[in-house]
Design a protein around this motif. Structure first.
Motif, PDB file in Angstrom:
ATOM      1  N   GLY A  30      84.177  65.810   6.853  1.00 50.69           N
ATOM      2  CA  GLY A  30      83.681  66.456   5.631  1.00 50.69           C
ATOM      3  C   GLY A  30      82.954  67.768   5.902  1.00 50.69           C
ATOM      4  O   GLY A  30      82.826  68.611   5.020  1.00 50.69           O
ATOM      5  N   GLU A  31      82.465  67.960   7.136  1.00 50.89           N
ATOM      6  CA  GLU A  31      81.757  69.214   7.465  1.00 50.89           C
ATOM      7  C   GLU A  31      82.720  70.373   7.700  1.00 50.89           C
ATOM      8  O   GLU A  31      82.319  71.522   7.667  1.00 50.89           O
ATOM      9  CB  GLU A  31      80.924  69.021   8.748  1.00 50.89           C
ATOM     10  CG  GLU A  31      79.658  68.237   8.543  1.00 50.89           C
ATOM     11  CD  GLU A  31      78.809  68.229   9.810  1.00 50.89           C
ATOM     12  OE1 GLU A  31      79.122  68.980  10.767  1.00 50.89           O
ATOM     13  OE2 GLU A  31      77.842  67.457   9.840  1.00 50.89           O
ATOM     14  N   TRP A  32      83.990  70.049   7.996  1.00 48.27           N
ATOM     15  CA  TRP A  32      84.871  71.155   8.362  1.00 48.27           C
ATOM     16  C   TRP A  32      86.252  71.119   7.706  1.00 48.27           C
ATOM     17  O   TRP A  32      87.077  71.982   7.971  1.00 48.27           O
ATOM     18  CB  TRP A  32      85.004  71.271   9.882  1.00 48.27           C
ATOM     19  CG  TRP A  32      85.248  69.968  10.615  1.00 48.27           C
ATOM     20  CD1 TRP A  32      84.301  69.155  11.177  1.00 48.27           C
ATOM     21  CD2 TRP A  32      86.509  69.318  10.826  1.00 48.27           C
ATOM     22  NE1 TRP A  32      84.890  68.044  11.725  1.00 48.27           N
ATOM     23  CE2 TRP A  32      86.247  68.123  11.538  1.00 48.27           C
ATOM     24  CE3 TRP A  32      87.829  69.632  10.501  1.00 48.27           C
ATOM     25  CZ2 TRP A  32      87.246  67.232  11.910  1.00 48.27           C
ATOM     26  CZ3 TRP A  32      88.839  68.743  10.882  1.00 48.27           C
ATOM     27  CH2 TRP A  32      88.531  67.563  11.584  1.00 48.27           C
ATOM     28  N   VAL A  33      86.462  70.140   6.864  1.00 43.79           N
ATOM     29  CA  VAL A  33      87.686  70.170   6.061  1.00 43.79           C
ATOM     30  C   VAL A  33      87.289  70.641   4.668  1.00 43.79           C
ATOM     31  O   VAL A  33      86.376  70.082   4.062  1.00 43.79           O
ATOM     32  CB  VAL A  33      88.359  68.790   5.956  1.00 43.79           C
ATOM     33  CG1 VAL A  33      89.673  68.899   5.175  1.00 43.79           C
ATOM     34  CG2 VAL A  33      88.622  68.208   7.321  1.00 43.79           C
ATOM     35  N   HIS A  34      87.934  71.691   4.217  1.00 45.22           N
ATOM     36  CA  HIS A  34      87.604  72.277   2.919  1.00 45.22           C
ATOM     37  C   HIS A  34      88.771  72.075   1.969  1.00 45.22           C
ATOM     38  O   HIS A  34      89.924  72.263   2.356  1.00 45.22           O
ATOM     39  CB  HIS A  34      87.329  73.780   3.064  1.00 45.22           C
ATOM     40  CG  HIS A  34      86.302  74.092   4.107  1.00 45.22           C
ATOM     41  ND1 HIS A  34      84.978  74.318   3.811  1.00 45.22           N
ATOM     42  CD2 HIS A  34      86.409  74.191   5.450  1.00 45.22           C
ATOM     43  CE1 HIS A  34      84.313  74.558   4.935  1.00 45.22           C
ATOM     44  NE2 HIS A  34      85.162  74.482   5.946  1.00 45.22           N
ATOM     45  N   GLY A  35      88.472  71.690   0.771  1.00 45.71           N
ATOM     46  CA  GLY A  35      89.539  71.487  -0.205  1.00 45.71           C
ATOM     47  C   GLY A  35      89.774  72.747  -1.008  1.00 45.71           C
ATOM     48  O   GLY A  35      88.855  73.258  -1.657  1.00 45.71           O
ATOM     49  N   TRP A  56      86.770  68.149   0.102  1.00 52.45           N
ATOM     50  CA  TRP A  56      88.045  67.544   0.484  1.00 52.45           C
ATOM     51  C   TRP A  56      88.019  66.129  -0.032  1.00 52.45           C
ATOM     52  O   TRP A  56      87.355  65.265   0.526  1.00 52.45           O
ATOM     53  CB  TRP A  56      88.204  67.588   1.992  1.00 52.45           C
ATOM     54  CG  TRP A  56      89.334  66.762   2.532  1.00 52.45           C
ATOM     55  CD1 TRP A  56      89.235  65.630   3.288  1.00 52.45           C
ATOM     56  CD2 TRP A  56      90.727  67.027   2.383  1.00 52.45           C
ATOM     57  NE1 TRP A  56      90.476  65.170   3.616  1.00 52.45           N
ATOM     58  CE2 TRP A  56      91.417  66.009   3.074  1.00 52.45           C
ATOM     59  CE3 TRP A  56      91.467  68.025   1.726  1.00 52.45           C
ATOM     60  CZ2 TRP A  56      92.807  65.947   3.134  1.00 52.45           C
ATOM     61  CZ3 TRP A  56      92.847  67.966   1.790  1.00 52.45           C
ATOM     62  CH2 TRP A  56      93.512  66.939   2.490  1.00 52.45           C
ATOM     63  N   ALA A  57      88.690  65.921  -1.139  1.00 51.93           N
ATOM     64  CA  ALA A  57      88.653  64.600  -1.757  1.00 51.93           C
ATOM     65  C   ALA A  57      90.067  64.166  -2.067  1.00 51.93           C
ATOM     66  O   ALA A  57      90.573  64.426  -3.157  1.00 51.93           O
ATOM     67  CB  ALA A  57      87.810  64.653  -3.031  1.00 51.93           C
ATOM     68  N   PRO A  58      90.714  63.548  -1.093  1.00 54.54           N
ATOM     69  CA  PRO A  58      92.088  63.121  -1.344  1.00 54.54           C
ATOM     70  C   PRO A  58      92.148  62.187  -2.548  1.00 54.54           C
ATOM     71  O   PRO A  58      91.410  61.205  -2.593  1.00 54.54           O
ATOM     72  CB  PRO A  58      92.473  62.388  -0.061  1.00 54.54           C
ATOM     73  CG  PRO A  58      91.430  62.750   0.934  1.00 54.54           C
ATOM     74  CD  PRO A  58      90.196  63.115   0.182  1.00 54.54           C
ATOM     75  N   ALA A  59      92.964  62.555  -3.510  1.00 56.17           N
ATOM     76  CA  ALA A  59      93.162  61.694  -4.669  1.00 56.17           C
ATOM     77  C   ALA A  59      94.368  60.809  -4.399  1.00 56.17           C
ATOM     78  O   ALA A  59      94.965  60.878  -3.334  1.00 56.17           O
ATOM     79  CB  ALA A  59      93.381  62.560  -5.910  1.00 56.17           C
ATOM     80  N   ALA A  60      94.706  60.016  -5.371  1.00 55.99           N
ATOM     81  CA  ALA A  60      95.891  59.151  -5.232  1.00 55.99           C
ATOM     82  C   ALA A  60      97.086  60.024  -4.886  1.00 55.99           C
ATOM     83  O   ALA A  60      97.289  61.069  -5.482  1.00 55.99           O
ATOM     84  CB  ALA A  60      96.124  58.419  -6.537  1.00 55.99           C
ATOM     85  N   GLY A  61      97.821  59.626  -3.884  1.00 51.73           N
ATOM     86  CA  GLY A  61      98.970  60.424  -3.465  1.00 51.73           C
ATOM     87  C   GLY A  61      98.595  61.480  -2.454  1.00 51.73           C
ATOM     88  O   GLY A  61      99.440  62.235  -1.990  1.00 51.73           O
ATOM     89  N   GLY A  62      97.315  61.566  -2.104  1.00 51.83           N
ATOM     90  CA  GLY A  62      96.889  62.465  -1.039  1.00 51.83           C
ATOM     91  C   GLY A  62      96.653  63.891  -1.478  1.00 51.83           C
ATOM     92  O   GLY A  62      96.446  64.761  -0.650  1.00 51.83           O
ATOM     93  N   ALA A  63      96.662  64.170  -2.792  1.00 47.51           N
ATOM     94  CA  ALA A  63      96.435  65.544  -3.248  1.00 47.51           C
ATOM     95  C   ALA A  63      94.981  65.937  -3.015  1.00 47.51           C
ATOM     96  O   ALA A  63      94.097  65.091  -2.931  1.00 47.51           O
ATOM     97  CB  ALA A  63      96.771  65.669  -4.720  1.00 47.51           C
ATOM     98  N   VAL A  64      94.741  67.235  -2.925  1.00 45.28           N
ATOM     99  CA  VAL A  64      93.381  67.745  -2.742  1.00 45.28           C
ATOM    100  C   VAL A  64      92.844  68.150  -4.099  1.00 45.28           C
ATOM    101  O   VAL A  64      93.495  68.881  -4.840  1.00 45.28           O
ATOM    102  CB  VAL A  64      93.396  68.953  -1.796  1.00 45.28           C
ATOM    103  CG1 VAL A  64      92.001  69.514  -1.629  1.00 45.28           C
ATOM    104  CG2 VAL A  64      93.983  68.568  -0.460  1.00 45.28           C
ATOM    105  N   SER A  65      91.654  67.668  -4.428  1.00 46.73           N
ATOM    106  CA  SER A  65      91.118  67.966  -5.764  1.00 46.73           C
ATOM    107  C   SER A  65      90.614  69.389  -5.851  1.00 46.73           C
ATOM    108  O   SER A  65      90.212  69.990  -4.861  1.00 46.73           O
ATOM    109  CB  SER A  65      89.964  67.015  -6.071  1.00 46.73           C
ATOM    110  OG  SER A  65      88.870  67.336  -5.250  1.00 46.73           O
ATOM    111  N   GLU A  66      90.646  69.966  -7.016  1.00 47.22           N
ATOM    112  CA  GLU A  66      90.081  71.293  -7.254  1.00 47.22           C
ATOM    113  C   GLU A  66      88.559  71.182  -7.283  1.00 47.22           C
ATOM    114  O   GLU A  66      88.017  70.142  -7.655  1.00 47.22           O
ATOM    115  CB  GLU A  66      90.563  71.822  -8.617  1.00 47.22           C
ATOM    116  CG  GLU A  66      92.029  72.220  -8.622  1.00 47.22           C
ATOM    117  CD  GLU A  66      92.299  73.466  -7.794  1.00 47.22           C
ATOM    118  OE1 GLU A  66      93.324  73.504  -7.116  1.00 47.22           O
ATOM    119  OE2 GLU A  66      91.450  74.373  -7.792  1.00 47.22           O
ATOM    120  N   THR A  67      87.873  72.249  -6.873  1.00 49.46           N
ATOM    121  CA  THR A  67      86.403  72.208  -6.977  1.00 49.46           C
ATOM    122  C   THR A  67      85.959  73.131  -8.083  1.00 49.46           C
ATOM    123  O   THR A  67      86.696  74.008  -8.500  1.00 49.46           O
ATOM    124  CB  THR A  67      85.755  72.664  -5.667  1.00 49.46           C
ATOM    125  OG1 THR A  67      86.268  73.951  -5.351  1.00 49.46           O
ATOM    126  CG2 THR A  67      86.044  71.703  -4.562  1.00 49.46           C
TER     127      THR A  67
END
Ligand SMILES: Cc1cc2nc3c(=O)[nH]c(=O)nc-3n(C[C@H](O)[C@H](O)[C@H](O)COP(=O)(O)O)c2cc1C
Length: 219
Positions: free
Chosen positions: A196-201, A208-219
């Motif tokens: 979480g410190e170095w993966v940016h969504g 970086w919040a993988p949703a169902a299906g592995g998509a990256v959520s918008e911030t």
């Protein structure tokens, strides 16, 4: 030191305390200081070289070179490489049967333009070599602690090529043969920053919040 600990000191394993799903080869790779003096069969060394050879690289430039020395096949060459290591590394790495220096060519062969991916690609080659080593029961310990100028001079590395890192390669050894200080480092738990410190969504600082299906959520 408990008996249980002592019994595991020869060929100490330090599997990454990682989430399930991490491949065994990655989990088991680590950077020991205790090496057995046992020779490494040439065929295994060649398989390590082959693993490096098949690394990806920008424009397939393959900017890496390795200078390797096996203490049993080439004691003089081994001593040259050993003498380029910083003392703090030499004390333990000098027991490994094989030492190496990995070198990057800093310009593209086709037009001489600077290759800003040369170090990146060279690191990938070493990463593949290190994992192949684990598959063969070997370990690789990479070292930034070496004298690059001395290595360049002693090993005849030409202009335009950068000595990047040194490598110690061998079978795991008995950690009880290390000094108390090195033994403490050998036994220290392996740690990593949380992803979480170095993966940016989506953008820098994005969660970086993988949703169902592995998509990256918008911030
Ligand atoms: C480029 C590079 C330079 C390193 N330099 C040294 C070094 O000079 N001495 C040393 O003992 N370890 C060195 N290491 C090993 C790291 O300390 C080690 O990879 C890190 O602590 C993570 O531990 P692990 O490899 O056991 O997972 C180096 C590793 C890399 C990739």
């Amino acid at each position: 030191m408990s008996t249980a600990n002592t019994e595991t000191m020869a060929g100490l394993r330090k599997p990454a305390p990682a989430d399930a799903g991490l491949h065994e080869l990655i989990r088991e790779r680590w950077s020991p200081r205790a090496f057995s003096g046992a020779p490494v069969p040439r065929a295994l060394l060649d398989s390590l070289v082959e693993a490096a050879r098949w690394a990806p690289s920008c424009m397939n430039e393959q900017p890496w070179s390795f200078v390797l020395a096996d203490r049993y096949a080439d004691p003089e060459g081994y001593a040259r490489l050993e003498s380029a290591l910083m003392e703090g590394n030499r004390v333990w790495a000098g027991r490994a049967p094989v030492l190496g220096i990995v070198v990057a060519r800093l310009a593209f062969t086709r037009d001489g333009a600077p290759n800003r991916w040369a170090l990146y690609d060279t690191g990938q080659a070493v990463a593949q070599l290190a994992l192949q080593a684990v598959a063969a029961g070997l370990r690789v310990h990479q070292m930034g602690g070496f004298d690059a100028d001395k290595a360049r001079r002693l090993l005849g590395i030409p202009e335009g090529y950068e000595p990047v890192a040194a490598l110690a390669v061998g079978y795991p050894g008995d950690a009880r043969e290390l000094s108390p200080e090195l033994l403490a480092r050998e036994l220290a738990p392996r740690q990593r920053r949380p992803a979480g410190e170095w993966v940016h969504g989506s953008r820098w600082g994005g969660a970086w919040a993988p949703a169902a299906g592995g998509a990256v959520s918008e911030t």
